[in-house]
Design an enzyme around this catalytic site. Sequence first.
Site, PDB file in Angstrom:
ATOM      1  N   ASP A  15      -4.206  71.379  68.829  1.00 32.44           N
ATOM      2  CA  ASP A  15      -4.229  72.529  69.729  1.00 32.44           C
ATOM      3  C   ASP A  15      -5.502  72.462  70.564  1.00 32.44           C
ATOM      4  OD1 ASP A  15      -3.633  74.896  70.944  1.00 32.44           O
ATOM      5  OD2 ASP A  15      -3.987  76.173  69.201  1.00 32.44           O
ATOM      6  N   ASP A 109      -0.589  72.408  75.954  1.00 31.39           N
ATOM      7  CA  ASP A 109      -1.850  72.252  75.230  1.00 31.39           C
ATOM      8  C   ASP A 109      -1.734  72.150  73.718  1.00 31.39           C
ATOM      9  OD1 ASP A 109      -1.020  74.865  75.001  1.00 31.39           O
ATOM     10  OD2 ASP A 109      -3.031  75.710  75.053  1.00 31.39           O
ATOM     11  N   GLU A 110      -0.533  71.987  73.183  1.00 35.35           N
ATOM     12  CA  GLU A 110      -0.417  71.808  71.744  1.00 35.35           C
ATOM     13  C   GLU A 110       0.830  71.014  71.392  1.00 35.35           C
ATOM     14  OE1 GLU A 110       0.472  75.225  69.240  1.00 35.35           O
ATOM     15  OE2 GLU A 110       1.047  76.399  70.994  1.00 35.35           O
TER      16      GLU A 110
END
Length: 370
Positions: A15, A109-110
């Site tokens: 993350d 983003d993860e």
Amino acid sequence: MMETSLPIRKIIHVDMDAFYASVAQLDDPSLRGKAIAVGGGGDRGVVSAASYEARKFGVRSAMSGVLARKLCPELIFVRSDFARYNEVSKQIREIFHEYTDLVEPLSLDEAYLDVTENKVGMPSATVIATWIRQKIKEKTGLNASAGISINKFVAKVASDINKPNGQKTIPPEEVVAFLETLDIRKFYGIGKVTAEKMYQKGIFTGLDMKKKSKEYLEQHFGKSGAYYYDIVRGIQYSQVKPNRIRKSLAAERTFSENITSEVFMIERLDHIASEVEKRLSKSKVAGKTITLKIKYSDFTLQTRSRTLDYYIRSKDIILETAKELLYQDKMKDSVRLLGISLSNLNTEDKKKTKTEPEEKEIDVQLRFEF
């Protein structure tokens, strides 16, 4: 201690730390170390992301720009730049694929990574997570956090433990004890409303939840009860899926002024339905469940849904159903946002049952090399 009969994998949840805000600070050195928010700072603006400097003041995503400024008068607002976010996200995913092809992105983003069997022959998922975070820092200049454990749920919970710029490993023999001491607010999938309901029933930690029978949890929390019963025991059969199947498709609009007239709402819904139809056509999917999203001027959110007996992607049917949902109940206040989503899509895989998991069992000895 985990039951050895359960499939044990080595899952990493990566993350990125305050991704949108961190990209802005990376590209503009004058913003580094300052409280910034990505999004609109005007009267109708909403915060999309906040830097850690801003979070210290209580600024959070989905918060109104007006409230964010009250909490942090020195807050600097910057515009979103999704072309840039996509560019950086692509670089990060290329790093993931250096170690495994079992990568399931959740957003820009993860992502989840299954490194049980990996491209570098490294038995330790903890070491791989460290390497990945270092390489992300070297290639992009950004920090990432990671959680490492036996399944996606525990890995995701673990990735929050040492944020920012840290990681946490929960090996098989520590999973149950870790979950027992965890505040139920930290359980991924338990929102604020459900947490409050659990508090009222004396469920504050994982151990409190574990003491409840499956029948009790299902009685008070519906179908989610069985899920809660399993996850607090570290049981989850969901695999890392490289080609993640879209489960819904939506479009929404925030208005420059609050709307009270249903005539104006229908006009806006017409445009939103057109956008949904366009996106359905582009994705070549159809769905059965239409959901109308209403955000009122006081920021409370309401959803109204209807499931049809057949798959649709036609704007006319989407709009007519949305109109019916709009008239279904009286509006409680003026409206600042309307949205339409289509779910229950014809691309969804049949859900695997707990009794027939199609998953490769991994030698339990792997637990010693987390």
